[in-house]
Design a protein around this motif. Structure first.
Motif, PDB file in Angstrom:
ATOM      1  N   PHE A  77       0.829  -1.200   0.000  1.00  0.00           N
ATOM      2  CA  PHE A  77       0.000   0.000   0.000  1.00  0.00           C
ATOM      3  C   PHE A  77       0.868   1.256   0.000  1.00  0.00           C
ATOM      4  CE2 PHE A  77      -3.029   3.083   1.905  1.00  0.00           C
ATOM      5  CZ  PHE A  77      -4.057   2.912   1.000  1.00  0.00           C
ATOM      6  N   PHE A  78       1.996   1.218   0.705  1.00  0.00           N
ATOM      7  CA  PHE A  78       2.922   2.359   0.728  1.00  0.00           C
ATOM      8  C   PHE A  78       3.486   2.613  -0.669  1.00  0.00           C
ATOM      9  CE2 PHE A  78       7.285   3.985   1.124  1.00  0.00           C
ATOM     10  CZ  PHE A  78       7.027   5.184   1.772  1.00  0.00           C
ATOM     11  N   VAL A  79       3.878   1.534  -1.356  1.00  0.00           N
ATOM     12  CA  VAL A  79       4.408   1.673  -2.714  1.00  0.00           C
ATOM     13  C   VAL A  79       3.338   2.256  -3.644  1.00  0.00           C
ATOM     14  CG1 VAL A  79       5.220   0.398  -4.732  1.00  0.00           C
ATOM     15  CG2 VAL A  79       6.105  -0.166  -2.465  1.00  0.00           C
ATOM     16  N   LEU A  80       2.093   1.795  -3.477  1.00  0.00           N
ATOM     17  CA  LEU A  80       0.993   2.318  -4.290  1.00  0.00           C
ATOM     18  C   LEU A  80       0.784   3.805  -4.040  1.00  0.00           C
ATOM     19  CD1 LEU A  80      -1.345   1.701  -6.255  1.00  0.00           C
ATOM     20  CD2 LEU A  80      -2.765   1.229  -4.265  1.00  0.00           C
ATOM     21  N   LYS A  81       0.859   4.217  -2.770  1.00  0.00           N
ATOM     22  CA  LYS A  81       0.697   5.642  -2.441  1.00  0.00           C
ATOM     23  C   LYS A  81       1.792   6.484  -3.077  1.00  0.00           C
ATOM     24  CE  LYS A  81       0.578   5.760   2.033  1.00  0.00           C
ATOM     25  NZ  LYS A  81       0.396   6.365   3.372  1.00  0.00           N
ATOM     26  N   ILE A  82       3.037   6.035  -2.943  1.00  0.00           N
ATOM     27  CA  ILE A  82       4.154   6.798  -3.493  1.00  0.00           C
ATOM     28  C   ILE A  82       4.042   6.892  -5.011  1.00  0.00           C
ATOM     29  CG2 ILE A  82       6.658   6.868  -3.785  1.00  0.00           C
ATOM     30  CD1 ILE A  82       5.672   7.587  -0.985  1.00  0.00           C
ATOM     31  N   ALA A  83       3.726   5.762  -5.654  1.00  0.00           N
ATOM     32  CA  ALA A  83       3.595   5.760  -7.111  1.00  0.00           C
ATOM     33  C   ALA A  83       2.469   6.687  -7.560  1.00  0.00           C
ATOM     34  CB  ALA A  83       3.338   4.333  -7.605  1.00  0.00           C
ATOM     35  N   GLY A  84       1.346   6.636  -6.858  1.00  0.00           N
ATOM     36  CA  GLY A  84       0.221   7.489  -7.208  1.00  0.00           C
ATOM     37  C   GLY A  84       0.537   8.963  -7.033  1.00  0.00           C
ATOM     38  N   ALA A  85       1.195   9.303  -5.917  1.00  0.00           N
ATOM     39  CA  ALA A  85       1.542  10.694  -5.655  1.00  0.00           C
ATOM     40  C   ALA A  85       2.542  11.218  -6.684  1.00  0.00           C
ATOM     41  CB  ALA A  85       2.112  10.838  -4.245  1.00  0.00           C
ATOM     42  N   LEU A  86       3.536  10.396  -7.011  1.00  0.00           N
ATOM     43  CA  LEU A  86       4.535  10.810  -7.999  1.00  0.00           C
ATOM     44  C   LEU A  86       3.900  10.989  -9.375  1.00  0.00           C
ATOM     45  CD1 LEU A  86       7.622   8.595  -7.033  1.00  0.00           C
ATOM     46  CD2 LEU A  86       7.327  11.054  -6.672  1.00  0.00           C
ATOM     47  N   TYR A  87       2.952  10.135  -9.710  1.00  0.00           N
ATOM     48  CA  TYR A  87       2.281  10.249 -11.003  1.00  0.00           C
ATOM     49  C   TYR A  87       1.475  11.540 -11.086  1.00  0.00           C
ATOM     50  CZ  TYR A  87      -0.166   8.722 -15.221  1.00  0.00           C
ATOM     51  OH  TYR A  87      -0.663   8.626 -16.500  1.00  0.00           O
ATOM     52  N   ILE A 122      -6.147   5.608 -17.479  1.00  0.00           N
ATOM     53  CA  ILE A 122      -6.030   4.345 -16.758  1.00  0.00           C
ATOM     54  C   ILE A 122      -5.046   4.482 -15.598  1.00  0.00           C
ATOM     55  CG2 ILE A 122      -5.276   1.935 -16.895  1.00  0.00           C
ATOM     56  CD1 ILE A 122      -6.192   1.859 -19.759  1.00  0.00           C
ATOM     57  N   GLY A 123      -3.896   5.091 -15.896  1.00  0.00           N
ATOM     58  CA  GLY A 123      -2.847   5.214 -14.889  1.00  0.00           C
ATOM     59  C   GLY A 123      -3.273   6.008 -13.672  1.00  0.00           C
ATOM     60  N   ILE A 124      -3.924   7.150 -13.889  1.00  0.00           N
ATOM     61  CA  ILE A 124      -4.302   7.999 -12.753  1.00  0.00           C
ATOM     62  C   ILE A 124      -5.356   7.314 -11.894  1.00  0.00           C
ATOM     63  CG2 ILE A 124      -6.200   9.299 -13.794  1.00  0.00           C
ATOM     64  CD1 ILE A 124      -5.052  11.808 -12.525  1.00  0.00           C
ATOM     65  N   ASN A 125      -6.130   6.424 -12.498  1.00  0.00           N
ATOM     66  CA  ASN A 125      -7.152   5.706 -11.748  1.00  0.00           C
ATOM     67  C   ASN A 125      -6.554   4.534 -10.972  1.00  0.00           C
ATOM     68  OD1 ASN A 125      -9.478   3.546 -11.570  1.00  0.00           O
ATOM     69  ND2 ASN A 125     -10.469   5.523 -11.832  1.00  0.00           N
ATOM     70  N   LEU A 126      -5.727   3.745 -11.621  1.00  0.00           N
ATOM     71  CA  LEU A 126      -5.165   2.561 -10.970  1.00  0.00           C
ATOM     72  C   LEU A 126      -4.172   2.911  -9.870  1.00  0.00           C
ATOM     73  CD1 LEU A 126      -4.566   0.083 -13.951  1.00  0.00           C
ATOM     74  CD2 LEU A 126      -6.469   0.164 -12.331  1.00  0.00           C
ATOM     75  N   LEU A 127      -3.497   4.058 -10.010  1.00  0.00           N
ATOM     76  CA  LEU A 127      -2.475   4.438  -9.033  1.00  0.00           C
ATOM     77  C   LEU A 127      -3.032   5.303  -7.908  1.00  0.00           C
ATOM     78  CD1 LEU A 127       0.550   5.161 -11.397  1.00  0.00           C
ATOM     79  CD2 LEU A 127       0.174   3.172  -9.931  1.00  0.00           C
ATOM     80  N   ASN A 128      -4.349   5.403  -7.826  1.00  0.00           N
ATOM     81  CA  ASN A 128      -4.965   6.189  -6.760  1.00  0.00           C
ATOM     82  C   ASN A 128      -5.387   5.245  -5.626  1.00  0.00           C
ATOM     83  OD1 ASN A 128      -6.409   7.880  -5.110  1.00  0.00           O
ATOM     84  ND2 ASN A 128      -7.626   8.791  -6.738  1.00  0.00           N
ATOM     85  N   PRO A 129      -4.649   5.220  -4.515  1.00  0.00           N
ATOM     86  CA  PRO A 129      -5.000   4.303  -3.414  1.00  0.00           C
ATOM     87  C   PRO A 129      -6.358   4.601  -2.803  1.00  0.00           C
ATOM     88  CG  PRO A 129      -3.310   5.862  -2.711  1.00  0.00           C
ATOM     89  CD  PRO A 129      -3.460   6.017  -4.190  1.00  0.00           C
ATOM     90  N   LYS A 130      -6.825   5.845  -2.927  1.00  0.00           N
ATOM     91  CA  LYS A 130      -8.144   6.171  -2.395  1.00  0.00           C
ATOM     92  C   LYS A 130      -9.240   5.443  -3.179  1.00  0.00           C
ATOM     93  CE  LYS A 130      -7.493  10.516   0.021  1.00  0.00           C
ATOM     94  NZ  LYS A 130      -8.123  10.001   1.229  1.00  0.00           N
ATOM     95  N   VAL A 131      -9.002   5.210  -4.469  1.00  0.00           N
ATOM     96  CA  VAL A 131      -9.962   4.449  -5.257  1.00  0.00           C
ATOM     97  C   VAL A 131      -9.965   2.992  -4.811  1.00  0.00           C
ATOM     98  CG1 VAL A 131     -10.599   3.707  -7.584  1.00  0.00           C
ATOM     99  CG2 VAL A 131      -9.716   6.007  -7.225  1.00  0.00           C
ATOM    100  N   VAL A 132      -8.767   2.470  -4.530  1.00  0.00           N
ATOM    101  CA  VAL A 132      -8.668   1.099  -4.012  1.00  0.00           C
ATOM    102  C   VAL A 132      -9.444   0.977  -2.709  1.00  0.00           C
ATOM    103  CG1 VAL A 132      -7.114  -0.696  -3.174  1.00  0.00           C
ATOM    104  CG2 VAL A 132      -6.430   0.740  -5.096  1.00  0.00           C
ATOM    105  N   LEU A 133      -9.225   1.931  -1.802  1.00  0.00           N
ATOM    106  CA  LEU A 133      -9.929   1.907  -0.521  1.00  0.00           C
ATOM    107  C   LEU A 133     -11.430   2.039  -0.717  1.00  0.00           C
ATOM    108  CD1 LEU A 133      -7.621   4.147   1.715  1.00  0.00           C
ATOM    109  CD2 LEU A 133      -8.170   1.739   2.084  1.00  0.00           C
ATOM    110  N   PHE A 134     -11.814   2.915  -1.646  1.00  0.00           N
ATOM    111  CA  PHE A 134     -13.237   3.131  -1.888  1.00  0.00           C
ATOM    112  C   PHE A 134     -13.921   1.851  -2.354  1.00  0.00           C
ATOM    113  CE2 PHE A 134     -16.322   3.808  -5.331  1.00  0.00           C
ATOM    114  CZ  PHE A 134     -17.386   4.292  -4.585  1.00  0.00           C
ATOM    115  N   PHE A 135     -13.353   1.207  -3.349  1.00  0.00           N
ATOM    116  CA  PHE A 135     -13.990   0.014  -3.883  1.00  0.00           C
ATOM    117  C   PHE A 135     -13.923  -1.158  -2.909  1.00  0.00           C
ATOM    118  CE2 PHE A 135     -14.186   2.233  -7.852  1.00  0.00           C
ATOM    119  CZ  PHE A 135     -15.251   1.644  -8.511  1.00  0.00           C
TER     120      PHE A 135
END
Length: 215
Positions: A77-87, A122-135
């Motif tokens: 989850f940390f890696v996903l957050k960092i990747a999403g924020a950097l994107y 696609i990228g901005i959606n998949l790399l958003n951890p808040k979307v993961v949490l939401f779903f």
């Protein structure tokens, strides 16, 4: 009625909730507007299509239980957050450096093709951890975990989410195109809009970093 179709009250309640969520500002909406304003309607629609594809992927991950593993694993989850924020920070930089002049006034420094806009969505959606949490937390609430057809119903609701969201995304893109056609008349306004999008992407990047998985 087939087993994979939820009861009508569930379908209607989910549709109403989806509308509320779809009109709530987020990175997807900001990107769709940015692309539509800078590069035209087709790019805005392609970005929206990319976001819908990301939603489909998230739905499948929830149905398979993979999203739970991602959120429950601190490192993943940390890696996903960092990747999403950097994107998102990359998109903010891109809005400033490559979108300084809107399409109606002059060509941007680099104009992506429609496929690139789709992949960016696609990228901005998949790399958003808040979307993961939401779903992971929202979607399962509409399905009984003990239902033998729970996985199929999750997929049905995910498809419903996409179908309900599509008209709203199209309206967003058309509204952004109207903005570009009626309000953008000077270089100053163009730059102000792109700096605004950059600020929005940066703010969402900061918000993502504070998203928390399961303790």
């Amino acid at each position: 009625m087939p087993a994979f179709i939820p009861d009508l009250p569930v379908i209607l309640a989910f549709a109403l909730t989806t509308i509320v969520l779809a009109i709530t500002p987020g990175p997807d909406m900001a990107l769709q507007m940015s692309r539509a304003i800078n590069y035209g309607r087709e790019h805005g629609l392609a970005t929206a299509a990319g976001a819908m594809t990301g939603i489909l992927v998230h739905t499948c991950l929830v149905a398979l239980g993979i999203s739970v593993l991602i959120v429950a694993a601190p490192t993943a989850f940390f890696v996903l957050k960092i990747a999403g924020a950097l994107y998102l920070l990359y998109l903010a930089w891109q809005a400033i450096t490559q979108g300084g002049g809107l399409r109606l006034a002059q060509k941007a420094a680099k104009t992506p093709n429609v496929a690139q806009s789709y992949l960016t969505g696609i990228g901005i959606n998949l790399l958003n951890p808040k979307v993961v949490l939401f779903f992971m937390t929202f979607l399962p609430q509409f399905v009984d975990s003990h239902d033998p057809a729970a996985g199929q119903k999750l997929l049905f609701l995910g498809a419903e989410f996409i179908l309900v969201s599509i008209p709203l995304a199209v309206l967003t893109v058309f509204a952004a195109e109207w903005l570009a056609g009626t309000l953008v008349r000077s270089t100053w306004v163009q730059r102000a809009l792109n700096w605004s999008f950059a600020a929005v992407f940066t703010a969402f990047a900061a918000t993502i970093l504070f998203a928390e998985g399961r303790k």
